[in-house]
Design a protein around this motif. Structure first.
Motif, PDB file in Angstrom:
ATOM      1  N   ALA A  76      81.553  39.238   2.436  1.00 19.66           N
ATOM      2  CA  ALA A  76      80.633  38.099   2.449  1.00 19.66           C
ATOM      3  C   ALA A  76      79.201  38.553   2.189  1.00 19.66           C
ATOM      4  O   ALA A  76      78.465  37.928   1.413  1.00 19.66           O
ATOM      5  CB  ALA A  76      80.727  37.378   3.790  1.00 19.66           C
ATOM      6  N   VAL A  77      78.808  39.656   2.822  1.00 18.78           N
ATOM      7  CA  VAL A  77      77.464  40.200   2.612  1.00 18.78           C
ATOM      8  C   VAL A  77      77.274  40.596   1.149  1.00 18.78           C
ATOM      9  O   VAL A  77      76.204  40.377   0.561  1.00 18.78           O
ATOM     10  CB  VAL A  77      77.216  41.417   3.532  1.00 18.78           C
ATOM     11  CG1 VAL A  77      75.929  42.143   3.145  1.00 18.78           C
ATOM     12  CG2 VAL A  77      77.145  40.956   4.986  1.00 18.78           C
ATOM     13  N   GLY A  78      78.322  41.149   0.544  1.00 10.40           N
ATOM     14  CA  GLY A  78      78.239  41.526  -0.869  1.00 10.40           C
ATOM     15  C   GLY A  78      77.948  40.332  -1.757  1.00 10.40           C
ATOM     16  O   GLY A  78      77.117  40.411  -2.685  1.00 10.40           O
ATOM     17  N   VAL A  79      78.609  39.224  -1.481  1.00  8.91           N
ATOM     18  CA  VAL A  79      78.379  38.000  -2.264  1.00  8.91           C
ATOM     19  C   VAL A  79      76.952  37.488  -2.040  1.00  8.91           C
ATOM     20  O   VAL A  79      76.256  37.102  -2.986  1.00  8.91           O
ATOM     21  CB  VAL A  79      79.407  36.916  -1.879  1.00  8.91           C
ATOM     22  CG1 VAL A  79      79.028  35.568  -2.484  1.00  8.91           C
ATOM     23  CG2 VAL A  79      80.803  37.321  -2.332  1.00  8.91           C
ATOM     24  N   GLN A  80      76.513  37.486  -0.791  1.00  2.88           N
ATOM     25  CA  GLN A  80      75.175  36.994  -0.488  1.00  2.88           C
ATOM     26  C   GLN A  80      74.097  37.871  -1.113  1.00  2.88           C
ATOM     27  O   GLN A  80      73.113  37.377  -1.677  1.00  2.88           O
ATOM     28  CB  GLN A  80      74.999  36.910   1.035  1.00  2.88           C
ATOM     29  CG  GLN A  80      75.868  35.830   1.673  1.00  2.88           C
ATOM     30  CD  GLN A  80      76.000  35.983   3.175  1.00  2.88           C
ATOM     31  OE1 GLN A  80      75.766  37.065   3.729  1.00  2.88           O
ATOM     32  NE2 GLN A  80      76.373  34.913   3.859  1.00  2.88           N
ATOM     33  N   LEU A  81      74.268  39.184  -1.040  1.00  2.71           N
ATOM     34  CA  LEU A  81      73.270  40.092  -1.598  1.00  2.71           C
ATOM     35  C   LEU A  81      73.227  40.031  -3.117  1.00  2.71           C
ATOM     36  O   LEU A  81      72.170  40.234  -3.724  1.00  2.71           O
ATOM     37  CB  LEU A  81      73.531  41.525  -1.130  1.00  2.71           C
ATOM     38  CG  LEU A  81      73.201  41.823   0.332  1.00  2.71           C
ATOM     39  CD1 LEU A  81      73.564  43.263   0.675  1.00  2.71           C
ATOM     40  CD2 LEU A  81      71.722  41.569   0.619  1.00  2.71           C
ATOM     41  N   ALA A  82      74.359  39.746  -3.743  1.00  6.97           N
ATOM     42  CA  ALA A  82      74.362  39.568  -5.197  1.00  6.97           C
ATOM     43  C   ALA A  82      73.444  38.422  -5.579  1.00  6.97           C
ATOM     44  O   ALA A  82      72.754  38.458  -6.610  1.00  6.97           O
ATOM     45  CB  ALA A  82      75.779  39.312  -5.694  1.00  6.97           C
ATOM     46  N   ASP A  83      73.411  37.396  -4.739  1.00  7.35           N
ATOM     47  CA  ASP A  83      72.535  36.247  -4.974  1.00  7.35           C
ATOM     48  C   ASP A  83      71.076  36.611  -4.686  1.00  7.35           C
ATOM     49  O   ASP A  83      70.173  36.235  -5.423  1.00  7.35           O
ATOM     50  CB  ASP A  83      72.967  35.092  -4.072  1.00  7.35           C
ATOM     51  CG  ASP A  83      72.495  33.737  -4.573  1.00  7.35           C
ATOM     52  OD1 ASP A  83      73.104  33.226  -5.526  1.00  7.35           O
ATOM     53  OD2 ASP A  83      71.501  33.210  -4.024  1.00  7.35           O
ATOM     54  N   PHE A  84      70.854  37.380  -3.622  1.00  7.08           N
ATOM     55  CA  PHE A  84      69.490  37.694  -3.197  1.00  7.08           C
ATOM     56  C   PHE A  84      68.804  38.735  -4.079  1.00  7.08           C
ATOM     57  O   PHE A  84      67.584  38.884  -4.013  1.00  7.08           O
ATOM     58  CB  PHE A  84      69.495  38.199  -1.751  1.00  7.08           C
ATOM     59  CG  PHE A  84      69.902  37.162  -0.740  1.00  7.08           C
ATOM     60  CD1 PHE A  84      69.885  35.813  -1.055  1.00  7.08           C
ATOM     61  CD2 PHE A  84      70.311  37.550   0.527  1.00  7.08           C
ATOM     62  CE1 PHE A  84      70.267  34.849  -0.123  1.00  7.08           C
ATOM     63  CE2 PHE A  84      70.689  36.598   1.467  1.00  7.08           C
ATOM     64  CZ  PHE A  84      70.666  35.243   1.144  1.00  7.08           C
ATOM     65  N   GLN A  85      69.552  39.470  -4.881  1.00 10.22           N
ATOM     66  CA  GLN A  85      68.940  40.509  -5.719  1.00 10.22           C
ATOM     67  C   GLN A  85      68.057  39.938  -6.822  1.00 10.22           C
ATOM     68  O   GLN A  85      67.300  40.685  -7.447  1.00 10.22           O
ATOM     69  CB  GLN A  85      70.031  41.381  -6.332  1.00 10.22           C
ATOM     70  CG  GLN A  85      70.723  42.286  -5.333  1.00 10.22           C
ATOM     71  CD  GLN A  85      71.800  43.127  -5.967  1.00 10.22           C
ATOM     72  OE1 GLN A  85      71.553  43.871  -6.919  1.00 10.22           O
ATOM     73  NE2 GLN A  85      73.019  43.027  -5.449  1.00 10.22           N
ATOM     74  N   THR A  86      68.150  38.639  -7.044  1.00 12.69           N
ATOM     75  CA  THR A  86      67.312  38.016  -8.081  1.00 12.69           C
ATOM     76  C   THR A  86      66.243  37.118  -7.471  1.00 12.69           C
ATOM     77  O   THR A  86      65.698  36.252  -8.147  1.00 12.69           O
ATOM     78  CB  THR A  86      68.185  37.195  -9.050  1.00 12.69           C
ATOM     79  OG1 THR A  86      68.906  36.193  -8.307  1.00 12.69           O
ATOM     80  CG2 THR A  86      69.169  38.087  -9.781  1.00 12.69           C
ATOM     81  N   LEU A  87      65.937  37.305  -6.187  1.00 11.25           N
ATOM     82  CA  LEU A  87      64.903  36.510  -5.534  1.00 11.25           C
ATOM     83  C   LEU A  87      63.572  36.610  -6.274  1.00 11.25           C
ATOM     84  O   LEU A  87      63.252  37.642  -6.873  1.00 11.25           O
ATOM     85  CB  LEU A  87      64.695  37.014  -4.105  1.00 11.25           C
ATOM     86  CG  LEU A  87      65.762  36.668  -3.061  1.00 11.25           C
ATOM     87  CD1 LEU A  87      65.506  37.450  -1.783  1.00 11.25           C
ATOM     88  CD2 LEU A  87      65.767  35.179  -2.788  1.00 11.25           C
ATOM     89  N   SER A  88      62.802  35.560  -6.171  1.00 11.96           N
ATOM     90  CA  SER A  88      61.517  35.543  -6.864  1.00 11.96           C
ATOM     91  C   SER A  88      60.437  36.354  -6.155  1.00 11.96           C
ATOM     92  O   SER A  88      59.370  36.595  -6.728  1.00 11.96           O
ATOM     93  CB  SER A  88      61.029  34.093  -7.042  1.00 11.96           C
ATOM     94  OG  SER A  88      60.956  33.445  -5.789  1.00 11.96           O
ATOM     95  N   ARG A 139      85.201  32.037  10.848  1.00 13.63           N
ATOM     96  CA  ARG A 139      83.863  32.363  11.348  1.00 13.63           C
ATOM     97  C   ARG A 139      83.020  33.041  10.281  1.00 13.63           C
ATOM     98  O   ARG A 139      81.821  32.791  10.176  1.00 13.63           O
ATOM     99  CB  ARG A 139      83.988  33.223  12.618  1.00 13.63           C
ATOM    100  CG  ARG A 139      84.541  32.423  13.799  1.00 13.63           C
ATOM    101  CD  ARG A 139      85.047  33.298  14.937  1.00 13.63           C
ATOM    102  NE  ARG A 139      85.483  32.481  16.069  1.00 13.63           N
ATOM    103  CZ  ARG A 139      86.668  31.873  16.123  1.00 13.63           C
ATOM    104  NH1 ARG A 139      87.546  32.009  15.135  1.00 13.63           N
ATOM    105  NH2 ARG A 139      86.982  31.130  17.180  1.00 13.63           N
ATOM    106  N   VAL A 140      83.640  33.899   9.484  1.00 11.44           N
ATOM    107  CA  VAL A 140      82.917  34.497   8.357  1.00 11.44           C
ATOM    108  C   VAL A 140      82.640  33.432   7.304  1.00 11.44           C
ATOM    109  O   VAL A 140      81.543  33.371   6.730  1.00 11.44           O
ATOM    110  CB  VAL A 140      83.711  35.672   7.755  1.00 11.44           C
ATOM    111  CG1 VAL A 140      83.032  36.184   6.485  1.00 11.44           C
ATOM    112  CG2 VAL A 140      83.840  36.804   8.767  1.00 11.44           C
TER     113      VAL A 140
END
Length: 252
Positions: free
Chosen positions: A143-155, A203-204
């Protein structure tokens, strides 16, 4: 950014920011909320996993668990340093909440969080055995991997760069959990492992949150979100199901 373009328009067109003094007030609030959730989750996750280290079946497993605790704490520190640039007292932050605190195993809190503790709800539940910890680490690691993939392109460029570095290490944590579960399935009652999967799966899943279309659209316009909670949850479910099936288990 051109002189006649607003920061909001600049962000909506894919622009990035790097100075805490130039961010709009709502952007600042949402960015700090995102960072607080990450830091609190890493500190709570590390604290919970630290309690399980000595249940490891061998020295190598205990070393791996200790390394995970160290690295999660280091990840929290990396993001705390960015929060400090926004005026957060990073030195006092880590001591402001009992990160080892856990609720009853069957507490029904959904995605609820305490206003002084922004950890994801999943980190309010206790780990019970080494096998339980490995299963949780596998599912949450994915789950963290999926979330961090999204966050790596933060502005916000400094945070995006930090998350790119963190992502490499968190990916290894998920791999270690998969290796640990493969080892466990060989000499552990599969029913026990499946029971842990059944417990942690919802829960995850809830850790991705719920979709408030208006807020998600606003976050996307600010460059603080690329995917919706449902989109990330769907990706996680697909990845986790493949891993569990390969090991001989199934989604909860």
């Amino acid at each position: 950014m051109t002189e006649d373009m607003s920061i909001e328009s600049y962000l909506a067109q894919g622009g990035v920011l790097s100075n805490p003094h130039n961010v709009p007030s709502r952007y600042r609030a949402e960015l700090l909320k995102l960072m607080s959730s990450f830091v609190d989750s890493e500190l709570a996750g590390a604290a919970g996993f630290a309690d399980i280290i000595n249940l490891g079946p061998g020295i190598k497993s205990r070393i791996a668990a200790a390394r995970i605790v160290l690295e999660k704490t280091d990840h929290a520190d990396k993001v705390l340093k960015i929060m400090a640039e926004f005026g957060v007292d990073a030195e006092r932050y880590a001591a402001h909440h009992p990160w080892t605190a856990r609720l009853d195993r069957e507490a029904a809190i959904g995605t609820q969080r305490h206003e002084q503790d922004m950890r994801l709800a999943v980190f309010n539940y206790p780990l019970t055995t080494w096998a339980d910890a490995v299963v949780m680490n596998l599912l949450m690691g994915r789950a963290v991997g999926v979330q961090l993939a999204d966050f790596q392109t933060l502005s916000y460029q400094p945070l995006a760069e930090a998350f790119r570095a963190i992502s490499l290490v968190e990916t290894r944590h998920a791999e270690l959990a998969e290796e640990g579960l493969v080892a466990l399935i060989a000499d552990t009652d599969a029913a026990e492992l499946q029971a842990s999967v059944d417990y942690w799966w919802p829960r995850v899943s809830a850790s991705f949150g719920t979709a408030d279309a208006g807020r998600i659209d606003a976050l996307k316009a600010m460059g603080l979100r690329r995917s919706s909670p449902d989109e990330m949850r769907t990706r996680w479910e697909a990845e986790a199901k493949v891993v569990l099936t390969q090991i001989g288990l199934h989604a909860g």
